[in-house]
Scaffold this motif. Structure first.
Motif, PDB file in Angstrom:
ATOM      1  N   GLN A  71      23.284  67.629  31.708  1.00 42.46           N
ATOM      2  CA  GLN A  71      24.388  67.308  30.806  1.00 42.46           C
ATOM      3  C   GLN A  71      25.180  68.564  30.454  1.00 42.46           C
ATOM      4  OE1 GLN A  71      25.187  64.366  29.585  1.00 42.46           O
ATOM      5  NE2 GLN A  71      26.443  64.776  27.780  1.00 42.46           N
ATOM      6  N   SER A 100      27.389  76.313  13.662  1.00 36.62           N
ATOM      7  CA  SER A 100      26.699  76.236  14.956  1.00 36.62           C
ATOM      8  C   SER A 100      26.720  77.580  15.664  1.00 36.62           C
ATOM      9  CB  SER A 100      27.347  75.168  15.839  1.00 36.62           C
ATOM     10  OG  SER A 100      28.656  75.568  16.197  1.00 36.62           O
ATOM     11  N   VAL A 106      15.457  72.197  14.022  1.00 36.69           N
ATOM     12  CA  VAL A 106      16.866  72.505  13.756  1.00 36.69           C
ATOM     13  C   VAL A 106      17.481  73.032  15.040  1.00 36.69           C
ATOM     14  CG1 VAL A 106      18.443  73.881  12.348  1.00 36.69           C
ATOM     15  CG2 VAL A 106      16.312  73.045  11.373  1.00 36.69           C
ATOM     16  N   VAL A 107      18.635  72.501  15.358  1.00 42.94           N
ATOM     17  CA  VAL A 107      19.360  72.993  16.532  1.00 42.94           C
ATOM     18  C   VAL A 107      20.799  73.318  16.128  1.00 42.94           C
ATOM     19  CG1 VAL A 107      17.999  71.817  18.284  1.00 42.94           C
ATOM     20  CG2 VAL A 107      19.894  70.622  17.208  1.00 42.94           C
ATOM     21  N   SER A 108      21.462  74.092  16.945  1.00 45.73           N
ATOM     22  CA  SER A 108      22.833  74.509  16.633  1.00 45.73           C
ATOM     23  C   SER A 108      23.755  73.293  16.580  1.00 45.73           C
ATOM     24  CB  SER A 108      23.320  75.502  17.667  1.00 45.73           C
ATOM     25  OG  SER A 108      23.235  74.915  18.941  1.00 45.73           O
ATOM     26  N   SER A 109      23.514  72.360  17.455  1.00 48.13           N
ATOM     27  CA  SER A 109      24.364  71.178  17.476  1.00 48.13           C
ATOM     28  C   SER A 109      23.651  70.042  18.182  1.00 48.13           C
ATOM     29  CB  SER A 109      25.668  71.491  18.203  1.00 48.13           C
ATOM     30  OG  SER A 109      26.422  70.315  18.337  1.00 48.13           O
ATOM     31  N   THR A 110      23.853  68.848  17.682  1.00 50.82           N
ATOM     32  CA  THR A 110      23.283  67.688  18.374  1.00 50.82           C
ATOM     33  C   THR A 110      24.346  66.996  19.223  1.00 50.82           C
ATOM     34  OG1 THR A 110      23.778  66.345  16.442  1.00 50.82           O
ATOM     35  CG2 THR A 110      21.552  67.237  16.602  1.00 50.82           C
ATOM     36  N   TYR A 111      25.481  67.700  19.363  1.00 52.16           N
ATOM     37  CA  TYR A 111      26.621  67.090  20.049  1.00 52.16           C
ATOM     38  C   TYR A 111      26.238  66.601  21.454  1.00 52.16           C
ATOM     39  CZ  TYR A 111      30.994  67.052  22.709  1.00 52.16           C
ATOM     40  OH  TYR A 111      32.007  66.715  23.548  1.00 52.16           O
ATOM     41  N   LEU A 112      25.621  67.498  22.219  1.00 50.93           N
ATOM     42  CA  LEU A 112      25.270  67.120  23.590  1.00 50.93           C
ATOM     43  C   LEU A 112      24.131  66.120  23.623  1.00 50.93           C
ATOM     44  CD1 LEU A 112      25.572  70.491  25.510  1.00 50.93           C
ATOM     45  CD2 LEU A 112      27.078  68.533  25.637  1.00 50.93           C
ATOM     46  N   TRP A 113      23.201  66.279  22.677  1.00 48.91           N
ATOM     47  CA  TRP A 113      22.055  65.363  22.642  1.00 48.91           C
ATOM     48  C   TRP A 113      22.518  63.941  22.359  1.00 48.91           C
ATOM     49  CZ3 TRP A 113      17.606  66.748  24.563  1.00 48.91           C
ATOM     50  CH2 TRP A 113      17.252  68.105  24.571  1.00 48.91           C
ATOM     51  N   GLN A 114      23.439  63.845  21.433  1.00 51.34           N
ATOM     52  CA  GLN A 114      23.945  62.509  21.105  1.00 51.34           C
ATOM     53  C   GLN A 114      24.596  61.869  22.321  1.00 51.34           C
ATOM     54  OE1 GLN A 114      26.363  63.391  17.713  1.00 51.34           O
ATOM     55  NE2 GLN A 114      24.853  62.560  16.273  1.00 51.34           N
ATOM     56  N   GLN A 115      25.371  62.704  22.993  1.00 54.49           N
ATOM     57  CA  GLN A 115      26.040  62.211  24.198  1.00 54.49           C
ATOM     58  C   GLN A 115      25.015  61.729  25.232  1.00 54.49           C
ATOM     59  OE1 GLN A 115      28.574  65.165  25.900  1.00 54.49           O
ATOM     60  NE2 GLN A 115      30.395  63.963  25.499  1.00 54.49           N
ATOM     61  N   LEU A 116      23.978  62.524  25.343  1.00 55.09           N
ATOM     62  CA  LEU A 116      22.936  62.227  26.326  1.00 55.09           C
ATOM     63  C   LEU A 116      22.237  60.908  26.000  1.00 55.09           C
ATOM     64  CD1 LEU A 116      21.390  63.477  28.752  1.00 55.09           C
ATOM     65  CD2 LEU A 116      19.781  64.385  27.109  1.00 55.09           C
ATOM     66  N   ILE A 117      21.814  60.775  24.766  1.00 52.81           N
ATOM     67  CA  ILE A 117      21.115  59.564  24.337  1.00 52.81           C
ATOM     68  C   ILE A 117      22.034  58.355  24.491  1.00 52.81           C
ATOM     69  CG2 ILE A 117      19.995  58.409  22.386  1.00 52.81           C
ATOM     70  CD1 ILE A 117      18.426  60.782  23.473  1.00 52.81           C
ATOM     71  N   ASP A 140      24.432  57.999  26.609  1.00 52.24           N
ATOM     72  CA  ASP A 140      24.550  57.700  28.041  1.00 52.24           C
ATOM     73  C   ASP A 140      23.344  56.932  28.528  1.00 52.24           C
ATOM     74  OD1 ASP A 140      26.900  58.897  28.082  1.00 52.24           O
ATOM     75  OD2 ASP A 140      26.279  60.737  29.118  1.00 52.24           O
ATOM     76  N   TRP A 174      23.530  80.929  15.477  1.00 51.60           N
ATOM     77  CA  TRP A 174      22.345  80.356  16.134  1.00 51.60           C
ATOM     78  C   TRP A 174      21.974  81.175  17.349  1.00 51.60           C
ATOM     79  CZ3 TRP A 174      18.888  76.986  14.684  1.00 51.60           C
ATOM     80  CH2 TRP A 174      17.962  76.546  15.641  1.00 51.60           C
ATOM     81  N   LEU A 218      17.832  68.300  14.037  1.00 49.84           N
ATOM     82  CA  LEU A 218      18.740  68.383  12.878  1.00 49.84           C
ATOM     83  C   LEU A 218      19.884  69.320  13.239  1.00 49.84           C
ATOM     84  CD1 LEU A 218      19.299  67.815   9.848  1.00 49.84           C
ATOM     85  CD2 LEU A 218      18.063  69.928   9.372  1.00 49.84           C
ATOM     86  N   ASP A 219      21.098  68.804  13.141  1.00 54.85           N
ATOM     87  CA  ASP A 219      22.287  69.598  13.444  1.00 54.85           C
ATOM     88  C   ASP A 219      22.525  70.560  12.291  1.00 54.85           C
ATOM     89  OD1 ASP A 219      24.972  70.490  13.768  1.00 54.85           O
ATOM     90  OD2 ASP A 219      25.270  68.841  15.193  1.00 54.85           O
ATOM     91  N   ILE A 220      22.553  71.843  12.591  1.00 54.94           N
ATOM     92  CA  ILE A 220      22.675  72.859  11.545  1.00 54.94           C
ATOM     93  C   ILE A 220      24.061  72.800  10.875  1.00 54.94           C
ATOM     94  CG2 ILE A 220      23.548  74.721  13.014  1.00 54.94           C
ATOM     95  CD1 ILE A 220      21.694  76.616  11.617  1.00 54.94           C
ATOM     96  N   ILE A 223      18.857  63.352  14.884  1.00 53.56           N
ATOM     97  CA  ILE A 223      18.704  62.489  16.061  1.00 53.56           C
ATOM     98  C   ILE A 223      17.257  62.587  16.530  1.00 53.56           C
ATOM     99  CG2 ILE A 223      19.558  64.325  17.593  1.00 53.56           C
ATOM    100  CD1 ILE A 223      20.707  62.163  19.337  1.00 53.56           C
ATOM    101  N   GLU A 247      19.898  77.145  23.921  1.00 55.16           N
ATOM    102  CA  GLU A 247      20.762  75.968  24.022  1.00 55.16           C
ATOM    103  C   GLU A 247      20.859  75.486  25.470  1.00 55.16           C
ATOM    104  OE1 GLU A 247      23.904  76.673  20.354  1.00 55.16           O
ATOM    105  OE2 GLU A 247      24.220  77.713  22.251  1.00 55.16           O
TER     106      GLU A 247
END
Lengths: 300, 631
Positions: free
Chosen positions: A257, A98, B32-43, B45, A101, A234-236, A242, A222
């Protein structure tokens, strides 16, 4: 210095390095070192700075007897001086996928920041050591303690060879680092914290005797995502997918958020004595070093 | 609802396809994103905190489905069969007679008729020429061949029921005239059928009759009379109540004297019969009697009636003459006169002379038969205790006395010739009103005065010996003489009026201004026309009050007695003398298409969908514009 520049010119030019030499890593505590250095140590030693007297005992070097005191008191007293030792400065670099990026790239930025700060430490005759979270090869995972400006090229070379990793077990790697880092000292942790275990990791880290400064690096895209519509993210790093409908509302909620997340991290850090410094990769490195970190009392 | 193009509904198959496409979650572009961590949290919520937002996510799908349904509906070309006419010309005749105020349909028959007319106007094809006629006592063309629906609707709205009967003859004559030019005209008659119809008429258009009304339950007061008893000290009230309905009912009749409840009685009335209420002994001083049936039928207008106690004593005049048609006629023309003509012989036989005024024409009674009432002598043949005769004169020139000549007010003797007259010495009690010049001398021709408490007037010539009866001055002269000789009697008398047309009220000659108070409380000032006053506005039933100068007001009642209007049973068919009368059911049906509004709704939906989809961009652009404006 020219040698370093010639050999490792990929990071900084000589002018910038000479500017860096004017800076020093700040340590808020007096920490006992291993070798003589330039940091005040809690130990008594042989520097020029007077510290205390103590009565002469058998075996003491009689050259250190204070004859003036003997003349006044007719008792032997030994003069004690402040010991100046080195300290160990740790650089903990998150090299997970991550981090690779953004534009400017977070990984590049963190390597350059670690290089600059490490150079400052080396020049300050501090023992400088680095640990790359996520690296599998031992020589890339750990840069053993070095001191002295002449070691800079090794340090730069080490950093240059690090490449972004794929996966990272955050807590496990932190625990591994802690078991290896015995000496207390300032610790600069450069990461994006994109990991569900970030709280656990920071907790584990704060249990040590480190003076932690957390450089939380995020790239502009970001913070402000530029995409809209029905898309699959897609999580890299984890390859998780998602599906979202990135409409105006969702983007606004995402922005809220991320702001809330940063607030949460800041609170979490302040409760554990961690110095939280949020960064964007658009921030120029020079500004980071000469302005932000000095303002935040990481550098002086 | 019908559809011109039902095949369009085949397109409904697209609905499940849209839903299916949403269910299958169409392939989304990968980012492609660096992380879906925050997105997952958001969805997480969003889903946890607001389950409805899941649906909100699909609002676009719902809008798309709605849009498709609207488009398919519009394509199927829906229409309604309109009960209106399909003709290019329409005449609406609305019955405004009193019976249309019946409330057996809510709120009233006239309102129902108006609503029906509005519906017909609404459902008529574009460019229909509409004529609206109200048919009451008078027929009015409210709008003529207008294509402006609003104008027609306003005219219909302004219609109200009248108090009179309805005569469709003139309305149908008007429609006949119009249809002779435009044979393809539809004539809509909105009525309860209680109307006068023409016996013969030729109408070329199609006549559609809409019967209005559903019930015949009505009882009404059809007569009210107040009779003076023989004794003269009290009155007898007569009220007639009729049941126009088809059921036996019991109604309570309330009698008010001067607006105070005097009596109440229940009347049981069989269908189509009358019940009589008779009440003796009503006080003579009662001025107004008001009879009212308690609420309980569908036509309240005939539940109330009024009458007034206007039985004032008339002026009793005894005319003693051998025969004088001119005189008799002139006296009879006077208002409130009770005239008795009698010959001199007959007069001699009278034992009791009970009169306000005795007129002796060419006759003088014996002294003992001389009445004590006021006396008018006309050409007395001999002297009496009141005056002395000195003979006769020929062709005197009449000359009115100067000054305030009460008897000759408004009368000119110019050009009137008198052949022969009595020469009378003017008594001391008398005032001369007209003198006659002859041979350089003068003699009184008309004088009057108060002879020891008795009013006496003398005309010194025979009426037949002059051309006076042929002049307009004669009845005026007689009226003036009677007014002076019999004052304070003979006030105008009014019977209870039943007609709704104008009223001709007799009033004293010298009145120049009258004031009329109507039942609605309006005051009307009227200049009287001799010898009376004509009141035009007596449509409203109730008590009218006429006053002039300082006199006590005179009351008269106007009632609405009309069997034809009280009989409110609606007629389902109108027997018009034309072959093309149709009932409501046979109205030509016309299609009313309404795909346009549906298409418009579809357009609104698609625009809304687009705005929702792009609201982020729209907000960004508007923010930029705002910033630019600020800077």
């Amino acid at each position: 210095m020219s040698e370093i520049v010639n050999k490792k010119s990929l990071f900084f030019d000589s002018q910038f390095l000479s500017q860096l030499e004017r800076l020093a890593i700040l340590s808020r505590q007096m920490i006992a070192g291993q070798m003589q250095g330039e940091r005040r140590s809690p130990k008594k030693g042989q520097s020029v700075e007077f510290s205390d007297f103590r009565p002469y005992t058998l075996g003491d070097d009689f050259r250190r007897i204070d004859w003036n005191a003997y003349a006044r008191l007719e008792k032997f007293f030994i003069k004690l001086f402040v010991e100046e030792e080195d300290i160990t400065v740790y650089f903990l670099i998150d090299t997970s996928a991550s981090m690779n990026w953004g534009n400017p790239n977070k990984f590049d930025y963190s390597i350059r920041a670690a290089a600059a700060l490490g150079y400052i430490a080396l020049v300050g005759l501090d023992r400088t050591t680095a640990y790359a979270l996520g690296q599998t090869k031992p020589h890339l995972k750990h840069f053993p303690p070095h001191r002295g400006k002449r070691q800079a090229h090794k340090y730069f070379s080490y950093l240059e060879n690090i490449h972004p990793a794929k996966e990272l077990n955050f807590v496990k790697e932190i625990i591994a680092f802690r078991s290896m880092a015995k000496q207390p000292g300032p610790l600069v942790f450069i990461t994006d914290l994109y990991n569900p275990q970030w709280k656990e990791a920071l907790s584990t880290l704060s249990n040590g005797k480190f003076e932690i400064s957390l450089l939380h690096i995020l790239s502009p895209d970001e913070i402000n995502p530029g995409f809209t519509g029905d898309i699959k993210l897609l999580d890299i790093e984890t390859n998780e997918e998602i599906e979202i409908t990135a409409d105006y509302d969702l983007i606004q909620r995402y922005k809220n958020q991320i702001a809330n997340w940063k607030d949460e991290i800041e609170l979490f850090c302040s409760q554990r004595g961690i110095h939280y410094i949020p960064l964007e990769t658009t921030l120029h490195l020079q500004e980071l070093l000469f302005s932000v970190l000095r303002r935040q009392t990481v550098l002086k | 609802m019908n559809f011109l193009n039902p095949l369009a509904f085949i397109l409904l198959i697209l609905l499940p396809i849209i839903v299916l496409m949403y269910l299958l979650k169409l392939r989304r572009p990968q980012k492609v994103v660096s992380s879906t961590y925050l997105w997952q949290q958001l969805i997480r919520d969003i889903e946890a905190n607001a389950p409805w937002q899941k649906l909100q996510k699909n609002i676009l799908m719902f809008l798309q489905l709605l849009f498709l349904i609207a488009v398919i509906f519009a394509l199927s070309n829906p229409f309604l069969w309109s009960s209106g006419t399909g003709s290019s010309s329409m005449i609406i005749v609305i019955d405004t007679s009193a019976s249309m105020s019946a409330i057996d349909v809510k709120p009233s028959r006239i309102e129902a008729a108006k609503q029906q007319a509005q519906d017909l106007v609404d459902s008529s094809p574009d460019n229909t020429r509409i004529t609206v006629i109200s048919a009451g006592e008078k027929t009015e063309i409210l709008v003529s061949a207008t294509q402006d629906r609003k104008q027609a609707q306003q005219a219909i709205n302004a219609i109200s029921s009248t108090f009179g009967e309805s005569d469709l003859s003139s309305a149908l004559q008007i429609t006949s005239a119009i249809t002779s030019r435009q044979p393809e005209t539809d004539i809509i008659v909105l009525s309860d059928g209680n109307v006068k119809l023409p016996e013969r008429i030729s109408i070329r258009g199609n006549v559609f009759y809409y019967p209005i009304g559903v019930n015949d339950d009505n009882q009404g007061i059809t007569n009210i009379q107040l009779q003076q008893n023989v004794s003269g000290d009290n009155n007898t009230l007569f009220v007639q109540v009729e049941n126009f309905g088809s059921k036996t009912v019991t109604r309570r009749l309330n009698i008010y004297t001067d607006e105070v409840l005097y009596d109440a009685t229940d009347l049981e009335i069989k269908p189509n019969t009358k019940a009589i209420y008779l009440r003796e002994g009503l006080p003579f001083e009662t001025k107004v009697i008001h009879a009212e049936l308690d609420l309980g039928d569908y036509y309240p207008r005939d539940d109330t009636a009024w009458t007034t106690n206007s039985h004032l004593k008339p002026v009793d005049i005894i005319l003693v003459t051998e025969g004088n048609r001119f005189l008799e006629t002139a006296l009879k023309l006077l208002p409130n006169i009770s005239l008795t003509s009698i010959s001199p012989l007959g007069f001699q036989d009278l034992t009791n002379i009970d009169a306000d005024l005795v007129v002796f024409d060419g006759y003088v009674p014996q002294k003992e038969k001389m009445p004590s009432s006021s006396i008018l002598f006309i050409s007395p043949p001999e002297s009496t205790d009141y005056f002395e005769l000195e003979g006769t004169i020929d062709q005197p020139q009449p000359r009115p006395a100067s000054g305030d000549n009460q008897l000759l007010k408004n009368i000119s003797f110019d050009g009137i010739s008198i052949w022969k007259a009595e020469k009378i010495n003017l008594p001391t009690w008398a005032t001369i009103s007209l003198s006659g010049d002859y041979d350089g001398s003068s003699t009184p021709l008309l004088f009057f005065g108060n002879a020891e408490g008795q009013r006496v007037a003398v005309v010194g010539f025979r009426i037949q010996d002059t051309d006076l009866p042929l002049q307009v001055a004669f009845p005026l002269l007689m009226a003036n003489l009677v007014n002076w000789l019999a004052p304070n009697t003979g006030k105008p008398s009014f019977e209870t009026q039943t007609s709704l047309s104008s009223q001709n009220i007799s009033i004293p000659l010298d009145v120049t201004q009258t004031s009329i108070l109507t039942p609605e409380g309006k005051t009307i000032q009227i200049m009287p026309d001799q010898p009376g006053v004509i009141i035009m506005d007596t449509i409203q039933p109730g008590i009218y009050s006429i006053s002039w100068e300082d006199n006590e007001p005179i009351l008269f009642a106007v009632n609405h007695f009309s069997d034809s209007e009280s009989y409110i049973s609606p007629k389902q068919e109108l027997n018009l003398p034309t072959n093309n009368t149709k009932s409501e059911g046979s109205l030509q049906q016309s299609r009313q298409l309404f795909w346009r509004p549906i298409a418009f709704i579809a357009l609104i939906i698609v625009v809304t969908e687009w705005l929702i989809y792009n609201r982020g961009t729209i907000i960004k652009i508007s923010n930029k514009l705002l910033k630019r404006e600020i800077s």
